[in-house]
Motif scaffolding. Structure first.
Motif, PDB file in Angstrom:
ATOM      1  N   UNK A 184      16.972  14.749  22.788  1.00  0.00           N
ATOM      2  CA  UNK A 184      16.359  13.442  22.893  1.00  0.00           C
ATOM      3  C   UNK A 184      15.088  13.299  22.072  1.00  0.00           C
ATOM      4  N   UNK A 185      14.599  14.381  21.504  1.00  0.00           N
ATOM      5  CA  UNK A 185      13.376  14.310  20.730  1.00  0.00           C
ATOM      6  C   UNK A 185      13.559  15.055  19.420  1.00  0.00           C
ATOM      7  N   UNK A 186      13.647  14.327  18.332  1.00  0.00           N
ATOM      8  CA  UNK A 186      13.899  14.925  17.029  1.00  0.00           C
ATOM      9  C   UNK A 186      12.713  14.630  16.119  1.00  0.00           C
ATOM     10  N   UNK A 187      12.264  15.653  15.420  1.00  0.00           N
ATOM     11  CA  UNK A 187      11.139  15.496  14.518  1.00  0.00           C
ATOM     12  C   UNK A 187      11.509  16.041  13.145  1.00  0.00           C
ATOM     13  N   UNK A 188      12.275  15.265  12.347  1.00  0.00           N
ATOM     14  CA  UNK A 188      12.630  15.736  11.013  1.00  0.00           C
ATOM     15  C   UNK A 188      11.379  15.887  10.146  1.00  0.00           C
ATOM     16  N   UNK A 189      11.479  16.803   9.195  1.00  0.00           N
ATOM     17  CA  UNK A 189      10.361  16.975   8.264  1.00  0.00           C
ATOM     18  C   UNK A 189      10.197  15.715   7.429  1.00  0.00           C
ATOM     19  N   UNK A 190       8.971  15.245   7.295  1.00  0.00           N
ATOM     20  CA  UNK A 190       8.709  14.035   6.530  1.00  0.00           C
ATOM     21  C   UNK A 190       8.125  14.348   5.163  1.00  0.00           C
ATOM     22  N   UNK A 191       7.846  13.294   4.412  1.00  0.00           N
ATOM     23  CA  UNK A 191       7.240  13.440   3.098  1.00  0.00           C
ATOM     24  C   UNK A 191       5.770  13.855   3.249  1.00  0.00           C
ATOM     25  N   UNK A 192       5.225  14.402   2.187  1.00  0.00           N
ATOM     26  CA  UNK A 192       3.819  14.817   2.203  1.00  0.00           C
ATOM     27  C   UNK A 192       2.915  13.603   2.014  1.00  0.00           C
ATOM     28  N   UNK A 193       1.978  13.358   2.929  1.00  0.00           N
ATOM     29  CA  UNK A 193       1.081  12.203   2.781  1.00  0.00           C
ATOM     30  C   UNK A 193       0.170  12.365   1.570  1.00  0.00           C
ATOM     31  N   UNK A 194      -0.318  11.247   1.070  1.00  0.00           N
ATOM     32  CA  UNK A 194      -1.324  11.274   0.012  1.00  0.00           C
ATOM     33  C   UNK A 194      -2.585  11.958   0.536  1.00  0.00           C
ATOM     34  N   UNK A 195      -3.133  12.857  -0.245  1.00  0.00           N
ATOM     35  CA  UNK A 195      -4.330  13.596   0.178  1.00  0.00           C
ATOM     36  C   UNK A 195      -5.497  12.635   0.390  1.00  0.00           C
ATOM     37  N   UNK A 196      -6.133  12.743   1.541  1.00  0.00           N
ATOM     38  CA  UNK A 196      -7.252  11.863   1.844  1.00  0.00           C
ATOM     39  C   UNK A 196      -8.385  12.045   0.831  1.00  0.00           C
ATOM     40  N   UNK A 197      -8.520  13.244   0.306  1.00  0.00           N
ATOM     41  CA  UNK A 197      -9.592  13.533  -0.652  1.00  0.00           C
ATOM     42  C   UNK A 197      -9.429  12.774  -1.967  1.00  0.00           C
ATOM     43  N   UNK A 198      -8.219  12.252  -2.221  1.00  0.00           N
ATOM     44  CA  UNK A 198      -7.975  11.510  -3.462  1.00  0.00           C
ATOM     45  C   UNK A 198      -8.300  10.028  -3.323  1.00  0.00           C
ATOM     46  N   UNK A 199      -8.706   9.608  -2.111  1.00  0.00           N
ATOM     47  CA  UNK A 199      -8.915   8.189  -1.831  1.00  0.00           C
ATOM     48  C   UNK A 199     -10.386   7.872  -1.604  1.00  0.00           C
ATOM     49  N   UNK A 200     -10.768   6.661  -2.020  1.00  0.00           N
ATOM     50  CA  UNK A 200     -12.086   6.127  -1.694  1.00  0.00           C
ATOM     51  C   UNK A 200     -12.008   5.420  -0.343  1.00  0.00           C
ATOM     52  N   UNK A 201     -13.114   5.364   0.384  1.00  0.00           N
ATOM     53  CA  UNK A 201     -13.113   4.699   1.681  1.00  0.00           C
ATOM     54  C   UNK A 201     -12.921   3.196   1.503  1.00  0.00           C
ATOM     55  N   UNK A 202     -12.239   2.571   2.465  1.00  0.00           N
ATOM     56  CA  UNK A 202     -11.993   1.134   2.388  1.00  0.00           C
ATOM     57  C   UNK A 202     -13.290   0.335   2.466  1.00  0.00           C
ATOM     58  N   UNK A 203     -14.326   0.909   3.066  1.00  0.00           N
ATOM     59  CA  UNK A 203     -15.605   0.194   3.157  1.00  0.00           C
ATOM     60  C   UNK A 203     -16.199  -0.073   1.773  1.00  0.00           C
ATOM     61  N   UNK A 204     -15.795   0.723   0.782  1.00  0.00           N
ATOM     62  CA  UNK A 204     -16.330   0.536  -0.571  1.00  0.00           C
ATOM     63  C   UNK A 204     -15.483  -0.431  -1.399  1.00  0.00           C
ATOM     64  N   UNK A 205     -14.332  -0.857  -0.852  1.00  0.00           N
ATOM     65  CA  UNK A 205     -13.447  -1.711  -1.649  1.00  0.00           C
ATOM     66  C   UNK A 205     -14.045  -3.097  -1.900  1.00  0.00           C
ATOM     67  N   UNK A 206     -14.864  -3.552  -0.979  1.00  0.00           N
ATOM     68  CA  UNK A 206     -15.464  -4.880  -1.159  1.00  0.00           C
ATOM     69  C   UNK A 206     -16.459  -4.907  -2.325  1.00  0.00           C
ATOM     70  N   UNK A 207     -16.794  -3.739  -2.843  1.00  0.00           N
ATOM     71  CA  UNK A 207     -17.669  -3.701  -4.015  1.00  0.00           C
ATOM     72  C   UNK A 207     -16.944  -4.238  -5.252  1.00  0.00           C
ATOM     73  N   UNK A 208     -15.624  -4.069  -5.299  1.00  0.00           N
ATOM     74  CA  UNK A 208     -14.860  -4.611  -6.425  1.00  0.00           C
ATOM     75  C   UNK A 208     -14.128  -5.901  -6.051  1.00  0.00           C
TER      76      UNK A 208
END
Length: 240
Positions: free
Chosen positions: A33-57
């Motif tokens: 009743x509980x299956x956890x297939x392996x998923x894709x690798x998430x984008x590394x958080x270190x490669x992203x800028x914080x959303x709070x800085x997006x309003x600068x552009x």
């Protein structure tokens, strides 16, 4: 006395074996009743800028309106998937990603089967961060959803895969992109143009198909569109 000790040891071993068998049986039931297939690798958080800085552009960017739009788009996508027709959503995909999804749907059409997606619910949308790459702004989003997902044979109604009752709890990563330098406006990102083949008016974001002659138009300057979706994790519970 030695015989008594031997008998007690034997009984203890038997009891331990019974307990282990019971635990294994219960464990196997849980796993069904509980299956956890392996998923894709998430984008590394270190490669992203914080959303709070997006309003600068983009000072007018509204994260609340953005997440609401994505929630609605997810439901529309799943309904279109069941209908085997996502043409109305073409403006919200890059041309390459729309072609990829439509190719998958075409396999269902050709094989005369339908992937039903029901009890659709968006449980959460998280804007993880943003980056610029190849002349595009990207916003990476985690979307948590719940669905019931199964596939039927169109001719016989036979269940081919999935379950009519078991709920799937999914986590997706969406990659939204738009032309760098674009700003949040008051419209829906559409631009009115004319079809180069027949001259009919066409609303376009990334791409569009002329409803009069069928010509596909693309634009090199566009507002937010889905350029990729990948499944990060899946948990299935309920009756199989």
């Amino acid at each position: 006395m030695n015989q008594l000790v031997s008998n007690l040891v034997t009984y203890a071993v038997i009891i331990i074996v019974i307990i282990l068998i019971f635990m294994l049986k219960n464990g196997s039931k849980y796993k069904k009743n509980t299956k956890r297939p392996a998923g894709a690798t998430p984008t590394a958080q270190s490669s992203l800028n914080s959303m709070s800085s997006f309003t600068e552009i983009d000072p007018a960017f509204d994260s609340g309106a953005f997440t609401e739009k994505l929630s609605n788009l997810y439901v529309q996508m799943q309904n279109g998937w069941t209908d085997k027709d996502i043409s109305s959503l073409r403006p919200y995909f890059t041309d390459a990603y729309f072609t990829q999804m439509d190719r998958q749907l075409n396999s269902y059409r050709n094989q005369h089967k339908t992937n039903y997606v029901e009890k659709i619910a968006v449980l959460g949308v998280e804007l993880r961060g943003w980056k610029q790459e190849g002349g595009l702004d990207h916003i990476i989003v985690n979307m948590r959803t719940r669905i019931v997902d199964y596939t039927l044979d169109d001719n016989t109604g036979k269940l081919l895969s999935g379950s009519r009752t078991a709920e799937k709890f999914m986590v997706y990563e969406w990659d939204l992109c738009r032309t760098s330098g674009k700003q949040t406006g008051t419209g829906d990102g559409m631009t009115r143009t004319v079809c180069p083949s027949c001259g009919a008016p066409v609303d376009i974001n990334v791409s569009a198909r002329c409803e009069y002659c069928g010509t596909v138009l693309t634009s090199s300057t566009f507002d937010w569109a889905i350029c990729g979706i990948k499944g990060i994790s899946q948990t299935t519970g309920g009756r199989a």
